[in-house]
Design an enzyme around this catalytic site. Structure first.
Site, PDB file in Angstrom:
ATOM      1  N   GLY A   1       0.831  -1.203   0.000  1.00  0.00           N
ATOM      2  CA  GLY A   1       0.000   0.000   0.000  1.00  0.00           C
ATOM      3  C   GLY A   1       0.865   1.251   0.000  1.00  0.00           C
ATOM      4  O   GLY A   1       2.014   1.231  -0.452  1.00  0.00           O
ATOM      5  N   CYS A   2       0.341   2.333   0.525  1.00  0.00           N
ATOM      6  CA  CYS A   2       1.047   3.614   0.520  1.00  0.00           C
ATOM      7  C   CYS A   2       2.395   3.514   1.221  1.00  0.00           C
ATOM      8  O   CYS A   2       2.473   3.092   2.376  1.00  0.00           O
ATOM      9  CB  CYS A   2       0.186   4.672   1.205  1.00  0.00           C
ATOM     10  SG  CYS A   2       1.028   6.260   1.385  1.00  0.00           S
ATOM     11  N   PHE A   3       3.454   3.924   0.532  1.00  0.00           N
ATOM     12  CA  PHE A   3       4.787   3.778   1.133  1.00  0.00           C
ATOM     13  C   PHE A   3       5.016   4.700   2.326  1.00  0.00           C
ATOM     14  O   PHE A   3       5.893   4.444   3.148  1.00  0.00           O
ATOM     15  CB  PHE A   3       5.922   3.906   0.119  1.00  0.00           C
ATOM     16  CG  PHE A   3       5.878   5.042  -0.867  1.00  0.00           C
ATOM     17  CD1 PHE A   3       5.194   6.217  -0.630  1.00  0.00           C
ATOM     18  CD2 PHE A   3       6.581   4.926  -2.070  1.00  0.00           C
ATOM     19  CE1 PHE A   3       5.187   7.262  -1.552  1.00  0.00           C
ATOM     20  CE2 PHE A   3       6.594   5.958  -3.001  1.00  0.00           C
ATOM     21  CZ  PHE A   3       5.895   7.136  -2.737  1.00  0.00           C
TER      22      PHE A   3
END
Length: 220
Positions: A51-53
């Site tokens: 997902g979002c880093f």
């Protein structure tokens, strides 16, 4: 007869559609031999997409033995991807992190536990509110030993949840470091709406679940 022709027509249509969706460049990445990243100053490197880093970077940096977590892109076929390009979902890459860690303090196996324990492992093509192939879960291996660890943990998790685990398993090829403004984003932007409502709650859930893995200054 009309019904039969309709079924044949639909079968041909779906077959064509499936072929159109198969990207030979992406398949070449999946089928490639893994690249081994050598130790540097006694530190090893591991690569995860979850997902979002921004979220994933902060989670790993809270773990004992992790020296640094770097945001970037991996798993695709496009050279020098940018954030804007990755966001289209057409580069093949997912937002990923490079974990620089001390293997004397934390094992690759534990990093895999952190990976599966800090996400919704059944969510396909995304995590939380982030959707698209650029947010898909991928776990990268550099050798057969790592691949075995990943696959055994993935199978055990699937059995315990009685569900399909979404994470793809890829041979590591290359990590492209993300733009400067993405690095340490959560730490530098604590009042950002996404950070407050998505990233920090995800980090806190992880901390509550794995207190024994946290660095001393993260235990609060």
């Amino acid at each position: 007869m009309k019904k039969l022709l309709s079924i044949i027509a639909l079968t041909v249509l779906f077959n064509c559609h499936n072929q159109a969706q198969t990207n030979p460049k992406q398949q070449a990445v999946i089928d490639a031999e893994p690249v081994v990243v050598p130790l540097k100053d006694g530190k090893a490197r591991a690569y995860f997409a979850s997902g979002c880093f921004w979220c994933v970077e902060a989670i790993y940096e809270s773990v004992k033995g992790v020296e640094e977590s770097i945001s970037g892109y991996a798993g695709g076929f496009t050279e020098n991807p940018t954030y804007e390009q990755s966001n289209t979902g057409r580069t093949g890459h997912a937002e990923a992190v490079e974990i620089i860690y001390d293997p004397e303090v934390v094992s690759f196996s534990t990093l895999v536990d952190v990976y599966f324990g800090s996400q919704n492992p059944t969510q396909v093509n995304g995590q939380g509110p982030d959707h698209g192939s650029q947010y898909r879960s991928i776990i990268f291996y550099q050798n057969e030993e790592q691949k075995k660890i990943i696959e055994e943990k993935k199978a055990a998790l699937s059995k315990s949840l009685d569900a399909t685990i979404a994470a793809e398993v890829y041979p590591f090829q290359k990590f492209w470091v993300g733009e400067d403004y993405h690095q340490n984003y959560e730490r530098r932007n604590p009042n950002n709406g996404y950070i407050r409502n998505v990233s920090i709650p995800r980090l806190n859930r992880f901390k509550a679940k794995f207190p024994e893995l946290l660095k001393d200054d993260e235990k609060h």
